[in-house]
Design an enzyme around this catalytic site. Structure first.
Site, PDB file in Angstrom:
ATOM      1  N   HIS A   1      16.647   9.497  -6.215  1.00  0.00           N
ATOM      2  CA  HIS A   1      16.419   8.866  -7.522  1.00  0.00           C
ATOM      3  C   HIS A   1      15.768   7.488  -7.411  1.00  0.00           C
ATOM      4  CE1 HIS A   1      18.500  11.991  -9.641  1.00  0.00           C
ATOM      5  NE2 HIS A   1      19.686  11.700  -9.141  1.00  0.00           N
TER       6      HIS A   1
ATOM      7  N   ASP B   1      19.146  19.419  -4.912  1.00  0.00           N
ATOM      8  CA  ASP B   1      20.192  18.668  -5.590  1.00  0.00           C
ATOM      9  C   ASP B   1      20.227  19.111  -7.057  1.00  0.00           C
ATOM     10  OD1 ASP B   1      21.734  15.751  -5.082  1.00  0.00           O
ATOM     11  OD2 ASP B   1      21.192  16.099  -7.170  1.00  0.00           O
TER      12      ASP B   1
ATOM     13  N   HIS C   1      20.495  17.332  -9.621  1.00  0.00           N
ATOM     14  CA  HIS C   1      19.748  16.380 -10.444  1.00  0.00           C
ATOM     15  C   HIS C   1      18.289  16.313  -9.976  1.00  0.00           C
ATOM     16  CE1 HIS C   1      24.003  14.942 -10.526  1.00  0.00           C
ATOM     17  NE2 HIS C   1      23.746  14.887 -11.817  1.00  0.00           N
TER      18      HIS C   1
ATOM     19  N   ASP D   1      25.799  19.086  -5.204  1.00  0.00           N
ATOM     20  CA  ASP D   1      26.403  18.930  -6.526  1.00  0.00           C
ATOM     21  C   ASP D   1      26.027  20.059  -7.480  1.00  0.00           C
ATOM     22  OD1 ASP D   1      23.821  17.974  -6.371  1.00  0.00           O
ATOM     23  OD2 ASP D   1      24.268  16.003  -7.196  1.00  0.00           O
TER      24      ASP D   1
END
Length: 298
Positions: free
Chosen positions: A123, A160, A162, A247
């Site tokens: 990120h 991931d 996200h 996740d």
């Protein structure tokens, strides 16, 4: 398999924060208990240099990170992202670990590599940190591989839960990096729409695969078979870097994808097969998110 980690990764810590030092300690513990750590070839880690960081991050952001250490306290870069007095040093080691892991496979010293690092990186934007991330670990390693090893085509697969908005931003107009992201959508950070495919010379070299919550092993297997494999075949990568976030597991508290550990094993085996087919096995798996400790370390 080369194994790259560092004891200082536990120094970046904020109690009660989802991205706490217990995450990496759980992974270390499981790798030790199963004997996997002893079976891999451990590599020494050096921190990245300013030059390596500035290949993907701005000078202004680097100055901010370097000043944090002198404050003597933990600060928030945003509502989600913290840094304590040693976090910048730890982040430099994390990015350095991924560069080391990539260097090992590109030199032929290892068939593939596992980088167990934190803070995570996908990120981190060129000019600011976000989403628990300080430096773009995989992006720095990709830029370093191009510079030091003249790699012309790098495939980054981010599974991931996200969207890896930072990694995407760093290569959005770059045809030498094919960025492929599977992620729950809508979900933080709210980016990664299907129509976001790159810009300029990089148009067509970003592939976002947004997935509604509730999907699991069968959906991901179909996505890899029908989308990721054809993209890799078209691109013919010379190196694969995998942002391995755990996740998307059904037990993770921050998302709603339903992957099992068997599903994750399939994703990793598919990427290993992909690396064998297209780039002589050269692949690096890099730890990103994952906030259920049993699933993360499983």
């Amino acid at each position: 398999t080369a194994y790259v980690t560092h004891p200082r990764f536990s120094e970046h810590h904020l109690p009660e924060h989802p991205e706490h030092a217990g995450r990496i300690r759980a992974v270390w513990r499981r790798l030790g208990e199963t004997g996997l750590a002893a079976r891999m070839h451990a590599l020494d880690v050096q921190p990245v240099t300013d030059e390596q960081i500035l290949a993907v991050h701005s000078r202004g952001y680097l100055d901010v990170l370097q000043r944090i250490g002198s404050l003597g306290r933990t600060v928030r870069l945003d509502a989600d992202t913290y840094a304590n007095p040693t976090s910048y040093e730890v982040a430099c080691l994390a990015a350095g670990a991924v560069c080391t892991a990539a260097d090992a496979v590109l030199r032929g010293d290892a068939a593939n590599s596992l980088a167990v690092v934190r803070p995570p990186g996908h990120h981190a934007m060129p000019d600011h940190g976000m989403g628990f991330c300080l430096l773009g670990n995989i992006a720095i390693a990709a830029a370093d591989a191009r510079r030091r090893h003249q790699v012309e085509r790098i495939l980054i697969v981010d599974f991931d839960v996200h969207h890896g908005n930072g990694t995407e931003a760093m290569f959005y107009d770059d045809p030498s990096v094919l960025f492929v992201s599977t992620h729950q959508y809508p979900l933080y950070p709210g980016t990664g729409a299907l129509e976001d495919i790159g810009a300029g010379a990089g148009q067509g070299y970003t592939a976002n695969i947004p997935i509604p919550g509730g999907h699991g092993d069968a959906s991901y297997a179909a996505i890899f078979e029908q989308v990721v494999w054809p993209l890799a075949d078209r691109f013919q990568p010379q190196l694969i870097l995998a942002s391995a976030g755990f996740d998307a597991h059904w037990a993770d508290p921050l998302a709603g994808i339903r992957l099992s550990l068997n599903g994750y094993a399939l994703l990793c085996s598919e990427l290993l097969r992909m690396a064998d087919q297209y780039c002589g096995g050269k692949i690096v798996f890099v730890m990103e998110g994952g906030y259920n400790l049993e699933a993360l370390s499983g």
